[in-house]
Design an enzyme around this catalytic site. Structure first.
Site, PDB file in Angstrom:
ATOM      1  CG  ASP A  28      20.387  87.725 -48.717  1.00  0.00           C
ATOM      2  OD1 ASP A  28      19.158  87.741 -48.914  1.00  0.00           O
ATOM      3  OD2 ASP A  28      21.216  87.639 -49.638  1.00  0.00           O
TER       4      ASP A  28
ATOM      5  CE  LYS B 266      26.707  91.670 -46.544  1.00  0.00           C
ATOM      6  NZ  LYS B 266      27.589  91.956 -47.676  1.00  0.00           N
TER       7      LYS B 266
ATOM      8  CG  MET C  41      20.571  97.479 -53.705  1.00  0.00           C
ATOM      9  SD  MET C  41      22.134  96.555 -53.646  1.00  0.00           S
ATOM     10  CE  MET C  41      22.840  96.974 -55.250  1.00  0.00           C
TER      11      MET C  41
END
Length: 498
Positions: free
Chosen positions: A34, A56, A171
């Site tokens: 990823d 992502k 995040m």
């Protein structure tokens, strides 16, 4: 036995993966990776390894979690060793639990390999401890958004505001304003130190410091982008890091593994970050005609007065083939040895032989011009080298009437190491041979036809630079001395590194 490994890649720096994680990556048949897993780690996989990107980005998901789970099961059933490479640790907000459940439900064998979590490593590498005697006795890791599609925050801010330890949000850049406002609303001192670390442990790392009241505004002015780690607490005001000089430039290397390793070490010593853009594999020539020519040359070694080597690869392959033919030493044949540069000289020394001739400038043309002044045309020359070797050498030998025999003993073929996303981050491409230039652009055309080439190009010598021009580009940097050290020095000077 078929097995899927959920491997934590660490916080960003490729060297912070675990020993076990690296070994599994080097052995796997498929790697599913990823955005948060360092793309430089892809250099470690086998050339035949299948690479699957499932990255992502906030607001721009290329693949949802259900599809990733489906791919894991699909590849897990088909291949023996599959690595799911995840940023940080698989079980720290990495949705590794969901992937493990999918594999378990499919009846597949799997193993979890922990990774260094960014919650601790990113602050530490930025000089901020998450705990400190007399200041913070605990740390608390909180997700900055949830996976319900609304970026919803935890409802426990009244409890978080009362904690004395360090608060670490992952995040959470998109919700930084709301995070700080909620903490202040529930009583957290507005003067509490705070820090936001962007792309921690990587060459692009940036740290913005402030207080709970000011950090949102300061992060906005700095224009930070994900991924970030947010720290709120007394330790966020500490700094135990001595800043080192760093160019901030990413160099993409196209070379054989031995040369690529030397280049990477030399570039990183100068403050650059280096990755392999195109891996050049050395393949011994298996054509019957060339193999027979080499065997015949070994049988008649006493006839040659000189052996000319134009690369370290040529030296090593020649001596290994000689050994296979039962020739343990060339010392008793009386010939002399000429090498094109310091790398070939070093390779020759590995076999206990000192070069009798090396030119003052390490180029094919200069090698030949200086050699014909050193040697006598009556002396017979053996030239074992690459299939795509420079014609300058044979042209000059012919012009001066030398009796020589050329044997192709190896070829060099390239395979692209980086995908489009990785290529777009490269600031300067480095080439050490014309064959490397050809392979790189051929691979680009075949595998990434829509890639718009950008960045500077650095070449080890004139012939390599001329091949770049034949591809329709310009060599911005041409080494003054045609070896690894000279090439790196030219790059350093071009970027004005002290």
């Amino acid at each position: 036995m078929q097995k899927v490994y959920l491997v934590g890649a660490g916080p960003g720096d490729k060297e912070l993966i675990t020993v076990k994680g690296l070994r599994l990556l080097q052995e796997c048949d498929v790697v599913i990776y990823d955005r948060l897993a360092s793309f430089e780690l892809l250099e470690e996989v086998r050339t035949d390894c299948i690479k699957v990107f499932v990255g992502k980005e906030p607001g721009c998901h290329s693949m949802d979690q259900k599809e990733i789970n489906r791919l894991l099961v699909e590849y897990g059933k088909k291949y023996d060793n599959v690595v799911r490479l995840k940023g940080g640790d698989p079980f720290v907000f990495g949705r590794g639990g969901e992937e493990a459940e999918a594999l378990q439900q499919a009846g597949l064998s799997f193993e979890l390999v922990p990774g260094v979590t960014s919650a601790v490593a990113v602050p530490e590498c930025a000089g901020i401890p998450v705990t400190h005697r007399g200041m913070s006795q605990s740390f608390h890791v909180i997700t900055g958004h949830t996976g319900d599609g609304r970026n919803a925050l935890t409802e426990n801010y009244d409890m978080l505001a009362r904690l004395d330890g360090t608060l670490v949000f992952l995040m959470g850049l998109g919700n930084l304003k709301e995070i700080t406002e909620r903490l202040m609303f529930y009583g957290k001192d507005k003067n509490t130190p705070a820090a936001v670390i962007e792309k921690g442990t990587t060459r692009e790392e940036r740290v913005v410091r402030g207080t709970l009241e000011t950090i949102y505004h300061k992060a906005g002015i700095a224009g930070l982008s994900s991924p970030v780690v947010i720290l709120i607490g007394e330790t966020a005001g500490l700094s135990y890091k001595k800043e080192k000089k760093h160019s901030g430039k990413l160099i993409g290397i196209t070379a054989t593994p031995h040369t690529a390793h030397k280049l990477r070490e030399a570039l990183e010593r100068e403050g650059f970050q280096a990755v392999e853009a195109c891996n050049m594999e050395v393949e011994e020539i298996r054509e019957a005609e060339q193999q027979d020519k080499l065997k015949e040359a070994f049988f008649r070694l006493e006839e040659y007065q000189w052996i000319l080597f134009t690369s370290p690869n040529g030296v090593r392959i020649f001596f290994e083939r000689a050994k296979a033919e039962g020739i343990q030493s060339l010392g008793g044949f009386g010939m002399k040895f000429a090498v094109i540069g310091s790398g070939s000289r070093a390779a020759l020394r590995e076999y206990g032989i000192e070069a009798d001739f090396m030119p003052t400038t390490y180029t094919s043309k200069n090698f030949a011009l200086e050699f014909v002044k050193q040697a006598c045309p009556k002396e017979k020359v053996l030239l074992p080298r690459a299939k795509q070797g420079s014609r300058e050498i044979t042209r000059i030998l012919n012009e001066h009437g030398f009796d020589y025999e050329e044997v192709s003993i190896y070829d060099v073929k390239g395979s692209l190491c980086a995908d489009k996303e990785a290529l777009e981050k490269i600031d300067c491409y480095v080439f050490v041979s014309a064959s490397g230039v050809k392979s790189f652009f051929s691979q680009i055309q075949e595998k990434v036809p829509d890639y718009r080439f950008h960045g500077k190009i650095a070449c080890i010598g004139q012939i390599t630079g001329e091949e770049v021009e034949r591809q329709g580009f310009s060599a911005h940097i041409l080494a003054q001395v045609s070896d690894v050290e000279g090439l790196v020095e030219s790059i350093r000077k071009d970027y004005a590194m002290p």
